[in-house]
Scaffold this motif. Structure first.
Motif, mmCIF file in Angstrom:
data_model
loop_
_atom_site.group_PDB
_atom_site.id
_atom_site.type_symbol
_atom_site.label_atom_id
_atom_site.label_comp_id
_atom_site.label_asym_id
_atom_site.label_seq_id
_atom_site.Cartn_x
_atom_site.Cartn_y
_atom_site.Cartn_z
ATOM 1 N N LYS A 9 0.806 -1.081 0.112
ATOM 2 C CA LYS A 9 0.093 -0.002 0.100
ATOM 3 C C LYS A 9 0.918 1.230 0.051
ATOM 4 O O LYS A 9 1.768 1.289 0.904
ATOM 5 N N GLN A 10 0.578 2.395 -0.913
ATOM 6 C CA GLN A 10 1.196 3.388 -1.078
ATOM 7 C C GLN A 10 0.336 4.263 0.035
ATOM 8 O O GLN A 10 -0.611 5.009 -0.607
ATOM 9 N N SER A 19 -2.192 3.612 -5.604
ATOM 10 C CA SER A 19 -2.451 3.294 -4.410
ATOM 11 C C SER A 19 -1.632 2.010 -3.725
ATOM 12 O O SER A 19 -1.439 1.764 -2.587
ATOM 13 N N GLN A 20 -1.436 1.152 -4.886
ATOM 14 C CA GLN A 20 -0.877 0.051 -4.759
ATOM 15 C C GLN A 20 0.571 -0.029 -5.539
ATOM 16 O O GLN A 20 0.434 0.339 -6.588
ATOM 17 N N ILE A 21 1.575 -0.643 -4.946
ATOM 18 C CA ILE A 21 2.858 -0.366 -5.751
ATOM 19 C C ILE A 21 3.548 -1.786 -5.874
ATOM 20 O O ILE A 21 3.425 -2.338 -4.741
ATOM 21 N N LEU A 176 8.972 2.476 -0.279
ATOM 22 C CA LEU A 176 8.129 3.473 -0.173
ATOM 23 C C LEU A 176 8.955 4.987 -0.091
ATOM 24 O O LEU A 176 8.670 5.791 -0.839
ATOM 25 N N TRP A 179 10.019 5.124 -3.781
ATOM 26 C CA TRP A 179 8.920 5.604 -4.763
ATOM 27 C C TRP A 179 8.554 7.198 -4.288
ATOM 28 O O TRP A 179 8.395 7.809 -5.307
#
Length: 784
Positions: A9-10, A19-21, A176, A179
């Motif tokens: 989850k982002q 919202s998902q990576i 995260l 990203w």
């Protein structure tokens, strides 16, 4: 190990797609299998990078991110020989591909870690913080919000987003961060485009090794900073509008206000109903001992604990070092072209020194003191005054009591004898107390043409009494001149400036520097200074700097943090240490103590010149019922406190000047409080050994504390400081069984063994009276 993937989850940015990576995990050995498919997701040749570190700040995970996917590379494998995984050349190919843009929040740490741990080089990498934040605010919440977009940031996560995680979510946190770096690069692309890039492939091996090791050292030292600091405050607090007013009781645990800080205050209290309450707040202002804290609710109740939560922001000196090393990564010639850098770190490089103006004569030795300089002191002063290139970087090794401040004072008076009044001297040390000691030495020989620059945080409300005799020479930081015109009036023509090493990084001293250019800097206590701490001075004053002089003793205290991190002082540089001038005669300690220290610490090369030769100058008190007790992460011994207070009362009644030192801070606090309760003088009486180097007194009372394990006594450098402070006599409170047992092979045990058995022990404190003379030679009863 084949690549493994999963979605995470982002939740760093709210309302941002995706919202998902997708996160792909792989070892360094097979990163080549995962890279091609990852690169297909990269848009506009832009990627974000992040690192997660293991212990000792060794790189564990490297994350490479696009806007939709993150590749997390496991750089080390637990249990493998030496921990390393075989390198895959495809990772180096990616990192050195200048057509692929790489962004990171701390690109200096990124580039240096890649090289330091894996000899990997990176090209076309840019630092996100540098694009949005002025010097000093890298890593601040404001800078992070500017990169990511303040309105979109998840406020619950942002405070700890860039922290190195300690749990099991390290891969996810790394992904995260990478990203977010990729997203941030696109968000501030206009500003980032003008930011110079880093390409470590242009660096030679030795230069990049120096930069990378320096950055790694800084990172490890920063990791030692506490994330919680408990404040010793008065129980009575005042409520003010939207906050509380606290009064700190100890300088060491005072409230500290530093610009761009992510810290907050946590207050634990008991309400009127007895239930525990926790309030959080922000430090609004600090004025001496008083601190104003704005809190998030009512502040009524009984205060139980007040803590600052969060790591302290970088100091000005740390900001300077970061900027210097970041610039060196971008442009290595900034290092190579500095002759002092070459002299200190690259001895094999031919140094090209700027010529000293011919009008500058070499001063003749002039020292208006009753005691003449000895041969070794005179040699040191002549080298300091010398204009020879061989003396541009100079080390003076001074054991305890050998007159290091005398050498400094003689160098000052001799330099100031030059006609024309254009020569300048800056005298610095790691601590304010050491700087003050130099000033007092100058005053004792009648030289007052100097100024002391001191921080208001140290001076106001805390240490004004230290400067009473020097008040007219003090310039406090809140009173620093804002222009050259004002500075000229305040300096009164002084060409000698005293300050701490950290003060050299302050922009506020610019008007002083304009009038007193930094030509020669003498660093006292140089053995306590991390060698990279000289970088700010080396770069800031490179246009006027002529000479660096280091005075210290690597057999005394090491730089802070050296027990946990391989920090080196200038004395650990062999090419400089070999040329150090040794001050060979000590005048402080009585002969029995000086002789033992010379034999055990200085290889018998330290001579003693002292009128006291009786063994009774050093006495041991057997506190048999004293027991070492753990106190947090430290130690104390209540019975030894009782013994010390009784001894202090006797010495005070006899009009003897004394100080009390101990290895452990809880013991120091207990001693100081006990002095207060017994109405004995307590201000500037009790010290932790680590804060007493450079100080002395006629008589020293030592509380060893330990009765079982050696602890502190294992560190000979610190014990050397503890045993070398007295000018007339020393009383050591300990336990006889401990000294003759576990501590027998320590430096304290060696001192005990060197003294005649009949003169060592004070047998019973209960029989002591105010007339008892600790240092009278014992009576030897003739055989019947």
């Amino acid at each position: 190990m084949p690549p493994a993937s999963r979605y995470i989850k982002q939740d760093v940015l709210q309302g941002i797609s995706p919202s998902q990576i997708l996160v792909v995990n792989c070892d360094l050995s097979n990163v080549g299998k995962a890279l091609p498919s990852f690169l297909d997701t990269v848009q506009g040749n832009g990627t974000g990078l992040a690192l997660i570190y293991e212990t000792r700040h060794v790189m564990k995970y490297l994350a490479i991110a696009s806007r939709t996917q993150v590749l997390v590379v496991h750089m080390y494998r637990e249990g493998a020989k030496q921990g390393k995984i075989q390198n895959d050349s495809s990772l180096q190919a990616f990192l050195s591909d200048a057509t692929i843009f790489k962004a990171a929040f701390y690109v200096d740490n990124m580039a240096s870690s890649l090289f330091f741990d894996h000899k990997l080089r990176i090209d076309n990498a840019k630092d996100l913080f540098s694009a949005v934040a002025p010097q000093g605010s890298r890593g601040s919440l404001e800078a992070l919000k500017a990169i990511l977009g303040g309105d979109l940031v998840n406020k619950k996560l942002i405070h700890s987003f860039l922290d190195n995680p300690s749990g099991t979510d390290k891969k996810e946190k790394c992904a995260l961060q990478a990203w977010a770096a990729c997203y941030g690069a696109s968000h501030i692309s206009d500003r980032l485009s003008s930011e110079p890039s880093i390409s470590t492939s242009i660096h030679d091996q030795k230069t990049l090794t120096f930069i990378a090791s320096s950055i790694r050292l800084m990172s490890r030292v920063d990791a030692l900073k506490p994330t919680r600091v408990k404040h010793d405050v008065e129980r009575e607090i005042k409520q003010i509008d939207k906050g509380l007013l606290f009064t700190a009781q100890r300088y060491k645990t005072k409230f500290r206000q530093h610009g761009q800080s992510n810290q907050h205050i946590e207050i634990r209290m008991h309400g009127s109903d007895g239930k525990p309450i926790v309030r959080t707040g922000k430090l609004k202002s600090v004025k001496g001992k008083q601190a104003t804290v704005c809190i998030d609710g009512p502040g009524t109740g009984l205060i139980k604990m007040v803590e600052t939560v969060g790591k302290e922001a970088p100091t000005l000196a740390e900001q300077w070092k970061t900027t210097i090393l970041l610039d060196a990564l971008r442009n290595p010639t900034s290092l190579i072209n500095n002759p002092f850098i070459n002299a200190l770190w690259f001895p094999e490089t031919r140094v090209s020194w700027a010529a000293i103006p011919r009008t500058k004569q070499c001063p003749a030795l002039y020292f208006p003191s009753e005691r003449k300089l000895n041969v070794s002191q005179e040699r040191a002063v002549q080298a300091i005054l010398s204009n020879k290139n061989d003396h541009r970087v100079l080390l003076v090794h001074g054991p305890p009591g050998t007159g290091k401040t005398t050498v400094i004072a003689a160098s000052v008076t001799s330099t100031m004898q030059l006609p024309g009044g254009k020569s300048t001297l800056w005298l610095t040390a790691q601590s304010n107390v050491a700087v003050k000691n130099i000033a007092e030495k100058l005053a004792t020989i009648g030289f007052f043409d100097f100024k002391i620059l001191v921080s208001k945080d140290f001076h106001f409300d805390w240490h004004e009494h230290l400067y009473q005799k020097l008040e007219e020479r003090v310039l406090r930081s809140d009173e620093f001149p804002e222009s050259v015109v004002v500075a000229e009036r305040m300096l009164c023509g002084a060409k000698v400036i005293l300050c701490t090493v950290s003060m050299l990084s302050s922009e506020k001293i610019a008007p002083v520097i304009a009038l007193v250019p930094v030509q020669t800097i003498i660093f006292d206590e140089a053995s306590q200074i991390d060698v990279t701490d000289y970088l700010p001075a080396l770069f800031r004053f490179k246009s006027t700097l002529r000479k660096f002089v280091f005075i210290g003793d690597d057999k005394q205290l090491a730089p802070y943090g050296s027990n946990d991190v391989p920090i080196k002082s200038i004395f650990e540089h062999p090419h400089l240490r070999r040329k150090a001038i040794f001050l060979d005669t000590q005048y402080r300690m009585p002969v029995p103590i000086g002789s033992l220290i010379s034999k055990k610490v200085y290889g018998g090369h330290l001579k003693t010149c002292h009128k006291i030769s009786e063994s009774a100058c050093c006495r041991f008190v057997d506190v048999r019922n004293g027991v070492e007790e753990s106190k947090g992460h430290s130690w104390r011994n209540v019975r030894q406190v009782d013994a010390v207070i009784k001894i202090a009362g006797i010495l005070h009644a006899q009009g003897k000047s004394f100080r009390i030192i101990t290895p452990y801070d809880p013991q120091r606090s207990l001693l100081e409080n006990s002095l207060k309760q017994t109405s004995l003088p307590w201000e500037d009486k009790c010290f932790n050994v680590d804060s007493f180097q450079g100080n002395e007194d006629d008589y020293i009372i030592v509380s060893i504390v330990r009765t079982n394990k050696l602890g502190f006594l294992n560190d000979q450098r610190r014990v050397n400081v503890m045993l070398t402070r007295c000018k007339k006599g020393m009383i050591i409170c300990t336990n006889r069984a401990f000294i003759e047992g576990p501590a027998a092979k320590s430096l304290v045990g060696a001192l005990y063994a060197s003294l005649p058995a009949h003169s060592v022990w004070v047998k019973s404190l209960q029989t002591l009276t105010p007339r008892f003379d600790f240092f009278a030679p014992p009576r030897v009863t003739a055989p019947s």
